[in-house]
Design an enzyme around this catalytic site. Sequence first.
Site, PDB file in Angstrom:
ATOM      1  CE  LYS A  52      -3.822  -2.458   2.122  1.00 58.40           C
ATOM      2  NZ  LYS A  52      -4.502  -2.898   3.351  1.00 58.40           N
ATOM      3  CD  GLN A  96      -3.281  -4.608   6.471  1.00 60.18           C
ATOM      4  OE1 GLN A  96      -3.217  -3.605   5.766  1.00 60.18           O
ATOM      5  NE2 GLN A  96      -3.949  -5.685   6.098  1.00 60.18           N
ATOM      6  CG  ASP A 119      -9.138  -0.220   4.868  1.00 58.05           C
ATOM      7  OD1 ASP A 119      -8.969  -0.488   3.662  1.00 58.05           O
ATOM      8  OD2 ASP A 119      -8.349  -0.567   5.759  1.00 58.05           O
TER       9      ASP A 119
END
Length: 296
Positions: A52, A96, A119
């Site tokens: 990412k 994460q 997200d």
Amino acid sequence: MLVLDGKIASAAVKASLLQQTQALKAAGKRTPHLAAILVGNNGASETYVASKVKNCEETGFGSSLIRFGDDVTESELLAKIGELNADSNVDGILVQLPLPKHIDDEKIIEAIHPDKDVDGFHPMNIGRMVQGFDTFIPATPYGVLLMLEHFKIETKGKHAVVVGRSKIVGRPMSILLSSGHPQGDAHVTLCHRFTPKEELIKLTQQADILVVAVGIPEFITGDMIKPGAVIIDVGITRVEDATAKKGFRIKGDVNYEQAITKASAVTPVPGGVGLMTIAGLLMNTMKAYEGKFYHN
Ligand code: NAP
């Protein structure tokens, strides 16, 4: 048979974002900035976050990686998120997952300001998505929509079968495919653990579009696929393999060799949906930079 190559589709998304960041730089403006929080040293999570951050660099975005040990407390994490929420130079925050067991995932996700929730996991953004409002779409289903758009896969009026009902993949995917937009308007069947196997086989055999997100390697075999179907394999599982350089191989939820003999289009694993998830995340980060949905 068309390979739905995530490298090609994500490169197109990234090229368009790069043009935008270059224009921002030329105008003397700052570019979007993503802050990623990584807890512990889970190998897969390390790989995902590194990828990412690398993709942010390639697209002209700023990024910061904030690392914590496995022993981080919930309040330390919440304090960091509070700091990032207040930082006007940070547009997107991602934590994460999975987090260590002593930390409540939901509490952490809800602490991220909905305006920075790139997200797309915050309940306010999920609620907006369900109602069809413009918002952050969870990155993986968003990546699938971008893939369908890139390869001009028709969804309107098709029967889409989604296998798996997780909060981050299967459930939002089923909602998005059934919603009214260019990559939606499908009639959707959602299958999960309690769908009897014989019923599941009958349904997958009727699917014009089959999206699989169960986390069981090669769960879908060739006999379960309708001839000419479009297969979207979200699964990523590390399977031990002593002959592989890293000691494992990445397997999808679909038997690829069998799928390509039946389907009209299939996503490979790796190199399919995983790359599109990052494209979805970058698109969300640009959206966060461009305009706040909540204005507070
Ligand atoms: P998850 O949270 O474990 O959800 C799996 C879903 O599959 C659950 O809804 C589960 O049912 C259902 N399921 C389990 N066994 C089943 C069965 N025998 N028949 C039908 N449904 C069954 O996983 P996830 O987060 O959605 O991820 C799924 C897979 O996608 C994993 O391999 C993950 O690594 C991968 N993934 C890939 C990306 C990417 O970027 N490519 C992103 C996210 C996830 P219950 O709800 O009853 O448990």
